[in-house]
Design a protein around this motif. Structure first.
Motif, PDB file in Angstrom:
ATOM      1  N   THR A 112       0.781  -1.220   0.060  1.00  0.00           N
ATOM      2  CA  THR A 112      -0.321   0.041   0.267  1.00  0.00           C
ATOM      3  C   THR A 112       0.984   0.983   0.245  1.00  0.00           C
ATOM      4  O   THR A 112       0.388   2.036   0.286  1.00  0.00           O
ATOM      5  CB  THR A 112      -0.999  -0.442   1.062  1.00  0.00           C
ATOM      6  N   LYS A 149      -6.950  -4.884  -6.156  1.00  0.00           N
ATOM      7  CA  LYS A 149      -6.386  -5.948  -5.069  1.00  0.00           C
ATOM      8  C   LYS A 149      -6.549  -6.035  -4.624  1.00  0.00           C
ATOM      9  O   LYS A 149      -6.567  -7.642  -4.391  1.00  0.00           O
ATOM     10  CB  LYS A 149      -4.600  -5.501  -4.733  1.00  0.00           C
ATOM     11  N   ILE A 150      -7.925  -5.708  -3.947  1.00  0.00           N
ATOM     12  CA  ILE A 150      -8.961  -6.581  -2.787  1.00  0.00           C
ATOM     13  C   ILE A 150      -9.648  -7.890  -3.686  1.00  0.00           C
ATOM     14  O   ILE A 150     -10.692  -8.291  -2.823  1.00  0.00           O
ATOM     15  CB  ILE A 150      -9.477  -5.446  -2.250  1.00  0.00           C
ATOM     16  N   ARG A 156      -7.757 -11.260  -1.276  1.00  0.00           N
ATOM     17  CA  ARG A 156      -8.684 -10.929  -0.106  1.00  0.00           C
ATOM     18  C   ARG A 156      -8.936 -12.190   0.889  1.00  0.00           C
ATOM     19  O   ARG A 156      -9.659 -11.811   1.243  1.00  0.00           O
ATOM     20  CB  ARG A 156     -10.446 -11.357  -1.313  1.00  0.00           C
ATOM     21  N   LEU A 159      -6.771 -11.261   2.839  1.00  0.00           N
ATOM     22  CA  LEU A 159      -6.678 -10.058   3.798  1.00  0.00           C
ATOM     23  C   LEU A 159      -8.206 -10.408   5.154  1.00  0.00           C
ATOM     24  O   LEU A 159      -7.783  -9.893   5.754  1.00  0.00           O
ATOM     25  CB  LEU A 159      -7.432  -9.134   2.735  1.00  0.00           C
ATOM     26  N   GLU A 171     -14.981  -4.416   4.780  1.00  0.00           N
ATOM     27  CA  GLU A 171     -15.033  -4.329   4.134  1.00  0.00           C
ATOM     28  C   GLU A 171     -14.942  -2.628   4.346  1.00  0.00           C
ATOM     29  O   GLU A 171     -14.139  -2.198   4.275  1.00  0.00           O
ATOM     30  CB  GLU A 171     -17.075  -3.273   3.571  1.00  0.00           C
ATOM     31  N   LEU A 174     -11.131  -2.679   5.002  1.00  0.00           N
ATOM     32  CA  LEU A 174     -10.206  -2.246   4.359  1.00  0.00           C
ATOM     33  C   LEU A 174     -10.101  -0.751   3.552  1.00  0.00           C
ATOM     34  O   LEU A 174      -9.703  -0.799   3.267  1.00  0.00           O
ATOM     35  CB  LEU A 174     -10.400  -3.309   2.823  1.00  0.00           C
ATOM     36  N   PHE A 179      -6.570  -0.889   1.926  1.00  0.00           N
ATOM     37  CA  PHE A 179      -6.047  -1.500   1.029  1.00  0.00           C
ATOM     38  C   PHE A 179      -6.654  -1.152  -0.605  1.00  0.00           C
ATOM     39  O   PHE A 179      -6.321  -1.902  -1.583  1.00  0.00           O
ATOM     40  CB  PHE A 179      -6.821  -3.293   1.298  1.00  0.00           C
ATOM     41  N   ASP A 180      -8.084  -0.823   0.177  1.00  0.00           N
ATOM     42  CA  ASP A 180      -9.488  -0.950  -1.882  1.00  0.00           C
ATOM     43  C   ASP A 180      -8.438   0.393  -2.654  1.00  0.00           C
ATOM     44  O   ASP A 180      -9.178   0.398  -3.425  1.00  0.00           O
ATOM     45  CB  ASP A 180     -10.647  -0.131  -1.053  1.00  0.00           C
TER      46      ASP A 180
END
Length: 232
Positions: A112, A149-150, A156, A159, A171, A174, A179-180
């Motif tokens: 990230t 990427k998620i 996923r 994560l 969510e 993320l 991450f999103d």
């Protein structure tokens, strides 16, 4: 105007600062370029600045204190003019002398940091402006050439293991850790290098945005060379 960016539907090329700030993002167009061939010795400015860390913010008074050749003075006036224009527009420009950014390699399976393709997000309507005066320049890539990427199954799943919490909170997790915001290029994707000297405006993810946010990344720096980057 004919140049390397003219035939790219993601990019609108303009010839004035007024056009740069007044053009509107639409459809697949989420990057606006004030295309310029700058005169001046920006390398001289870099060589005379005193880095304090891997990222050193340079202020107008630091530039004005430099003893420069005619070419260096020309470059300095261009930078100061860009900073004034952006400040008058209401932006908060920051001039950075960069050796490198910190890397995020802790997790291994997802990064990230700014070297990863990502979008910027803001709770208010804003844009990202940037110009590389010296050193390696950033890349952008079309939204249809990347995958979040998620949404990549193996990432996923890892994560979810990292989250180790209720499914309904995943969510939010993320988003909390950004991450999103990060993307993986698809096979055969073609990035566009933003080049030196051009002033860019990139679309940001915010409420009311009429276009997809611009996916971009910082470049790997050239060995032994600092970048001089204006960003806001």
């Amino acid at each position: 105007m004919s140049n390397a960016f003219s035939d790219n539907s993601q990019i609108e090329v303009v010839t004035s600062f007024s056009e740069l700030i007044n053009s509107r993002f639409h459809g697949t167009m989420n990057a606006i370029c004030l295309h310029r061939e700058l005169s001046g010795d920006f390398k001289e400015i870099v060589s005379k600045l005193q880095p304090e860390d891997n990222i050193t913010e340079i202020f107008p008074e630091d530039l004005l204190a430099l003893q420069l050749s005619a070419g260096g003075m020309m470059a300095r006036e261009i930078i100061l003019s860009d900073m004034r224009l952006l400040s008058d527009f209401g932006a908060s420009p920051s001039l950075n002398l960069l050796k490198y950014y910190d890397r995020d390699e802790e997790l291994g399976f997802i990064s990230t940091d700014v070297y990863s393709y990502h979008v910027d997000r803001s709770p208010i309507a804003t844009d990202t402006f940037l110009c590389t005066y010296h050193g390696a320049a950033s890349d952008i890539i079309a939204n249809d050439q990347v995958e979040q990427k998620i949404l990549i199954p193996e990432i996923r799943e890892k994560l979810k293991q990292l989250h180790n919490g209720p499914e309904e909170e995943f969510e939010a997790f993320l988003k909390e850790y950004f991450f999103d915001l990060h993307y993986q290029p698809k096979p055969d994707a073609e990035a566009v290098n933003l080049g030196a000297g051009h002033l860019w405006r990139l679309a940001v993810d915010h409420p009311g945005q009429q276009a997809l946010p611009c996916v971009h990344r910082a470049p790997v720096e050239n060995e032994g060379e600092y970048r001089l980057l204006l960003i806001c």
